[in-house]
Design a protein around this motif. Sequence first.
Motif, PDB file in Angstrom:
ATOM      1  N   SER A  36      26.977 -46.298   6.147  1.00 31.35           N
ATOM      2  CA  SER A  36      28.160 -47.099   5.822  1.00 31.35           C
ATOM      3  C   SER A  36      29.058 -47.293   7.041  1.00 31.35           C
ATOM      4  O   SER A  36      30.084 -47.978   6.951  1.00 31.35           O
ATOM      5  CB  SER A  36      28.945 -46.465   4.673  1.00 31.35           C
ATOM      6  OG  SER A  36      29.257 -45.118   4.937  1.00 31.35           O
ATOM      7  N   ARG A  39      29.701 -50.845   7.427  1.00 24.05           N
ATOM      8  CA  ARG A  39      30.309 -51.495   6.260  1.00 24.05           C
ATOM      9  C   ARG A  39      31.066 -52.773   6.603  1.00 24.05           C
ATOM     10  O   ARG A  39      31.247 -53.629   5.732  1.00 24.05           O
ATOM     11  CB  ARG A  39      31.240 -50.510   5.548  1.00 24.05           C
ATOM     12  CG  ARG A  39      32.403 -50.008   6.388  1.00 24.05           C
ATOM     13  CD  ARG A  39      33.029 -48.770   5.751  1.00 24.05           C
ATOM     14  NE  ARG A  39      34.185 -48.248   6.519  1.00 24.05           N
ATOM     15  CZ  ARG A  39      34.067 -47.451   7.568  1.00 24.05           C
ATOM     16  NH1 ARG A  39      32.875 -47.096   8.008  1.00 24.05           N
ATOM     17  NH2 ARG A  39      35.152 -47.009   8.179  1.00 24.05           N
ATOM     18  N   HIS A 168      36.538 -43.099   4.612  1.00 28.62           N
ATOM     19  CA  HIS A 168      35.207 -42.887   5.170  1.00 28.62           C
ATOM     20  C   HIS A 168      35.046 -41.450   5.663  1.00 28.62           C
ATOM     21  O   HIS A 168      33.997 -40.829   5.446  1.00 28.62           O
ATOM     22  CB  HIS A 168      34.955 -43.854   6.329  1.00 28.62           C
ATOM     23  CG  HIS A 168      33.596 -43.721   6.945  1.00 28.62           C
ATOM     24  ND1 HIS A 168      32.461 -44.256   6.373  1.00 28.62           N
ATOM     25  CD2 HIS A 168      33.182 -43.080   8.075  1.00 28.62           C
ATOM     26  CE1 HIS A 168      31.403 -43.971   7.118  1.00 28.62           C
ATOM     27  NE2 HIS A 168      31.816 -43.245   8.154  1.00 28.62           N
TER      28      HIS A 168
END
Length: 265
Positions: A36, A39, A168
């Motif tokens: 991610s 992302r 995150h």
Amino acid sequence: MSETRYLGLPDGRLAYDDSGDGPLIVCLPSMLDLRSQYRFLRPLLLEAGYRVVTVDQRGMGETSARWPEYGSTPLAHDLLALLRHLDAGPALVYGCSNGAAAAVWVAAEAPELIKGLVLAAPFVRDGDGGFALKLTAALMRIPGLAVPLYMSYYPKWEPKPPADFAEHKAKLKANFKEPGRGKVIADYLSMSHAEAEVRLDRVQAPVLVIMGTGDIDWPDPAAEADWVARKLNGQVVLLDGAGHHPHVEFPEEIAEAVTAFQRSL
């Protein structure tokens, strides 16, 4: 977000996502982070008409936690297996940090699978971290210290953090708390990129080097980017103030550079 897919390998299971149509771009995040990490860049590349695959490295994300070994060369073997599994012809590989070393290894050993390389904040040789880094790596082998030490260092890699940085970081910390994952930190910090360096002269694919001037992993990031580009006959994109994850801090600029580079191949 596409559903997670898995590739079974002899020693574990590799997690990745795969979406979009068009030219294939495989993205490898930096060590000890999640797929991610892409992302922000991933949707921009999808919108530009690419098929984008992002991968969790060994021990991280949804990839198996326990492997016999970790590092740049094991990641290269995983990338090789994934490219053959995807069976989509030569791919553009975007490798960050040790992901760059893995991309170089595959480009040298299986050039038919590589259309071009984008090497972001690249570690394609071993740097001299000095006493402080060696001491930190030693401390991270002490049970209970590895995760908090690593998470305290992590923000230094993104000096221009995105709005969701705390979210995150919390996701990454939670991942380390899963069984077997916290132990991989010391293994990654002790890895070598020597096998990539000895293969630099064998890489024939076009190369784009992306480096941030605020990348603390090199005493002179611009000089390191220039060295890598000269060794690989590549181009350089230097981003003022960017850290070790330039695609997190400057996704629009990276997407533009990647798109222009891919179209030139």
